[in-house]
Design a protein around this motif. Structure first.
Motif, PDB file in Angstrom:
ATOM      1  N   LEU A 233      -4.213   9.606   5.193  1.00 32.26           N
ATOM      2  CA  LEU A 233      -4.667  10.988   5.355  1.00 32.26           C
ATOM      3  C   LEU A 233      -5.591  11.061   6.566  1.00 32.26           C
ATOM      4  O   LEU A 233      -6.457  10.192   6.747  1.00 32.26           O
ATOM      5  CB  LEU A 233      -5.405  11.448   4.101  1.00 32.26           C
ATOM      6  N   PRO A 234      -5.434  12.074   7.423  1.00 36.16           N
ATOM      7  CA  PRO A 234      -6.246  12.154   8.637  1.00 36.16           C
ATOM      8  C   PRO A 234      -7.733  12.303   8.332  1.00 36.16           C
ATOM      9  O   PRO A 234      -8.126  13.046   7.428  1.00 36.16           O
ATOM     10  CB  PRO A 234      -5.706  13.403   9.346  1.00 36.16           C
ATOM     11  N   ALA A 235      -8.554  11.605   9.080  1.00 29.37           N
ATOM     12  CA  ALA A 235     -10.003  11.785   8.983  1.00 29.37           C
ATOM     13  C   ALA A 235     -10.355  13.192   9.449  1.00 29.37           C
ATOM     14  O   ALA A 235      -9.682  13.773  10.302  1.00 29.37           O
ATOM     15  CB  ALA A 235     -10.717  10.736   9.823  1.00 29.37           C
TER      16      ALA A 235
ATOM     17  N   VAL B   2       2.488   6.108   8.470  1.00 26.93           N
ATOM     18  CA  VAL B   2       2.601   7.529   8.794  1.00 26.93           C
ATOM     19  C   VAL B   2       1.249   8.179   8.549  1.00 26.93           C
ATOM     20  O   VAL B   2       0.641   7.990   7.487  1.00 26.93           O
ATOM     21  CB  VAL B   2       3.684   8.211   7.937  1.00 26.93           C
ATOM     22  N   LEU B   3       0.761   8.925   9.525  1.00 29.80           N
ATOM     23  CA  LEU B   3      -0.514   9.633   9.399  1.00 29.80           C
ATOM     24  C   LEU B   3      -0.226  11.117   9.231  1.00 29.80           C
ATOM     25  O   LEU B   3       0.408  11.740  10.092  1.00 29.80           O
ATOM     26  CB  LEU B   3      -1.381   9.402  10.642  1.00 29.80           C
ATOM     27  N   GLY B   4      -0.664  11.686   8.127  1.00 30.11           N
ATOM     28  CA  GLY B   4      -0.446  13.107   7.887  1.00 30.11           C
ATOM     29  C   GLY B   4      -1.009  13.505   6.548  1.00 30.11           C
ATOM     30  O   GLY B   4      -1.246  12.651   5.678  1.00 30.11           O
ATOM     31  N   GLY B   5      -1.212  14.817   6.347  1.00 30.41           N
ATOM     32  CA  GLY B   5      -1.859  15.263   5.124  1.00 30.41           C
ATOM     33  C   GLY B   5      -1.080  16.236   4.281  1.00 30.41           C
ATOM     34  O   GLY B   5      -1.597  16.703   3.262  1.00 30.41           O
ATOM     35  N   THR B   6       0.167  16.582   4.648  1.00 32.14           N
ATOM     36  CA  THR B   6       0.928  17.550   3.871  1.00 32.14           C
ATOM     37  C   THR B   6       1.965  16.827   3.019  1.00 32.14           C
ATOM     38  O   THR B   6       2.449  15.746   3.362  1.00 32.14           O
ATOM     39  CB  THR B   6       1.642  18.561   4.770  1.00 32.14           C
TER      40      THR B   6
ATOM     41  N   PRO C 200       0.826  -1.214   0.000  1.00 30.64           N
ATOM     42  CA  PRO C 200       0.000   0.000   0.000  1.00 30.64           C
ATOM     43  C   PRO C 200       0.862   1.266   0.000  1.00 30.64           C
ATOM     44  O   PRO C 200       1.876   1.335   0.689  1.00 30.64           O
ATOM     45  CB  PRO C 200      -0.802  -0.113   1.297  1.00 30.64           C
ATOM     46  N   ALA C 201       0.428   2.253  -0.767  1.00 29.14           N
ATOM     47  CA  ALA C 201       1.058   3.573  -0.733  1.00 29.14           C
ATOM     48  C   ALA C 201       0.217   4.520   0.114  1.00 29.14           C
ATOM     49  O   ALA C 201       0.701   5.149   1.048  1.00 29.14           O
ATOM     50  CB  ALA C 201       1.214   4.124  -2.152  1.00 29.14           C
ATOM     51  N   VAL C 202      -1.062   4.612  -0.199  1.00 24.80           N
ATOM     52  CA  VAL C 202      -1.991   5.466   0.545  1.00 24.80           C
ATOM     53  C   VAL C 202      -3.121   4.582   1.061  1.00 24.80           C
ATOM     54  O   VAL C 202      -3.707   3.794   0.308  1.00 24.80           O
ATOM     55  CB  VAL C 202      -2.551   6.595  -0.339  1.00 24.80           C
ATOM     56  N   LEU C 203      -3.414   4.728   2.354  1.00 26.40           N
ATOM     57  CA  LEU C 203      -4.447   3.920   2.991  1.00 26.40           C
ATOM     58  C   LEU C 203      -5.785   4.642   2.977  1.00 26.40           C
ATOM     59  O   LEU C 203      -5.849   5.867   3.058  1.00 26.40           O
ATOM     60  CB  LEU C 203      -4.049   3.596   4.435  1.00 26.40           C
TER      61      LEU C 203
END
Length: 494
Positions: free
Chosen positions: A236-238, A216-220, A17-20
């Protein structure tokens, strides 16, 4: 790093996975795999190349963070195209002025951005909208799912061979334009070169040190790109606090990056943290970092960063809590970052990751931060407030940043000091503390607890202390001091 990332997506476990994807229950699914993300980037590169975008062209992007935005960034880098970041929530007049300044050859916007801004449809359908002609602003295309009324879609050219990797201009070529401030008549934007962007990403990688196979959890982008290049999966954070709390529990990320407002709402929703937690984009006091560690984090870091230089300094909760002198300790400058002070005490910064210039202006070696600061003997940065936030009371200059940290007690969610004009006395202000208690806090007990910090402020003791919710503004949700001052003025008048 972008070159390395594109190669790594194909060769380093392309099936991972790249993006969850997160669900309402917080469960994690695969949104896109590493190899598929590389294919998507190649497809967009071919589509943009077919549209005539070549090295030196400008691509306007109004797309929410996610796989498509990442793929567009990689595609633009492949072609040597610079990206102009467009905020669809800025309003049509501001956005039109920014488009006029950046003059993109093509604007990509997802359907949600077009729905929020309401600008892509008229730009796509009219040749003149009380603005420069459409040909001067550039055509518009929809990225991703197209809703009725949106601009024509730009789909990845999956069956077309991607264009040769040009790398674009040399290392000094422009990579990204980010709008910061200014007015509708004169918008301002900073320009980062390819070398400067690479230096900033290297600094983040060395600081955060993401590990292969971790989450890793983050959006930037400054969080996502180093994580993906290292072989980590990103989430990406909910947006909803309770969903974010569930997401943190299910994923147990090794690294988490959230803004201070996100941390506060997540904590209020009962979030538990794991690994290392990073926060920035707005002030984060020691009390907030302590609460994050009390909620399970191994470490809690505050990052001092600007649009012009990301990141500049960082400090962990233990060091920040040990700082008892006035001001807000934001840590030692990160490797390569140099500091200086003007005669007024304004902090100046420069370094390999600093912006090259403002769009349409000559290069500047030093960044004027607008922050008043002191430097400790060992070079650590202690902020003393924004220069423009200064309050003038009875001919005394009071800098809120020196005293606000003392107000952040355990039962305080957020606190600011603002100036309210004193009636009938031009140039003189009342100093008001606006304190936002944590939910469930007894106001009488909190007011008693605040007496100690207030007494230690000496001549800077506020004229009034009000309890209420502090208004926030901007994408980073920083305290809106102007709105806070207006609220305090109304409360005092009542």
């Amino acid at each position: 790093m972008l070159d390395r990332l594109h190669h790594a997506l194909r060769t380093d476990h392309p099936d991972r996975p790249a993006v969850l994807r997160h669900t309402r229950t917080g469960a994690a699914g695969v949104r896109i795999r590493r190899g598929d993300l590389a294919d998507l980037a190649d497809g967009y590169a071919a589509a943009l190349h077919a549209r005539g975008l070549a090295p030196g062209a400008t691509l306007g992007v109004a797309v929410r963070p996610g796989p498509r935005a990442l793929a567009v960034l990689l595609a633009a880098h492949r072609l040597g195209v610079r990206i102009a970041v467009l905020d669809p929530t800025a309003g049509p007049d501001v956005l039109a002025a920014r488009l006029t300044l950046a003059r993109p050859d093509l604007v990509l916007a997802d359907a949600a951005a077009q729905a929020v801004a309401g600008w892509a449809r008229p730009l796509a359908r009219r040749a003149d909208l009380a603005l420069p002609p459409l040909t001067a602003l550039g055509p518009v295309a929809t990225l991703g799912r197209r809703w009725p009324g949106c601009a024509p879609a730009l789909g990845p050219a999956g069956r077309t061979a991607p264009p040769p990797r040009t790398g674009g201009p040399g290392g000094d070529g422009d990579a990204v334009i980010v709008f910061t401030s200014g007015t509708t008549a004169r918008p301002r934007a900073v320009v980062h070169t390819r070398d400067g962007l690479a230096a900033g990403l290297r600094t983040v990688t060395e600081l955060v040190d993401p590990r292969p196979g971790s989450t890793v959890l983050g959006g930037t982008f400054f969080v996502l790109l180093p994580a993906l290049a290292a072989g980590a999966a990103v989430a990406l954070p909910a947006r909803a606090p309770r969903a974010l709390a569930r997401q943190l529990t299910r994923l147990a990320p090794a690294q988490t990056y959230l803004t201070p407002p996100q941390l506060r709402t997540a904590l209020a929703a009962g979030a538990r943290f794991t690994g290392r937690v990073w926060t920035g984009s707005a002030p984060a006091d020691a009390a907030l970092l302590r609460r994050v560690k009390q909620a399970g984090a191994d470490q809690a870091w505050g990052v001092y960063a600007l649009t012009e230089l990301f990141p500049a300094a960082a400090v962990e909760e233990v060091e920040k809590s040990a700082h008892t002198a006035p001001g807000d300790l934001v840590g030692a400058p990160l490797p390569g970052v140099r500091t200086d002070l003007t005669g007024e005490g304004e902090l100046l910064l420069t370094g390999p990751g600093a912006r090259h210039r403002h769009l349409g202006e000559e290069p500047e070696p030093w960044i004027r931060t607008g922050d008043r600061a002191d430097l400790t003997p060992d070079g650590r940065i202690v902020l003393a407030g924004r220069l423009k936030d200064m309050v003038l009371r009875r001919a005394e200059n009071i800098y809120p940043g020196l005293y606000e940290p003392a107000l952040h007690l355990p039962d305080v969610e957020l606190a600011v000091l603002v100036g309210v004009p004193r009636s009938g006395e031009p140039g003189d202000e009342l100093l008001v503390a606006l304190v936002q208690p944590r939910p469930g806090t007894d106001p009488h007990r909190l007011r008693t607890a605040l007496q100690g910090p207030l007494d230690r402020m000496g001549s800077a003791r506020p004229d009034a202390v009000l309890f209420g919710e502090i208004p926030l503004a901007g994408r980073s949700r920083k305290p809106d001091r102007r709105a806070a001052a207006a609220y305090c003025a109304r409360e005092l008048a009542g």
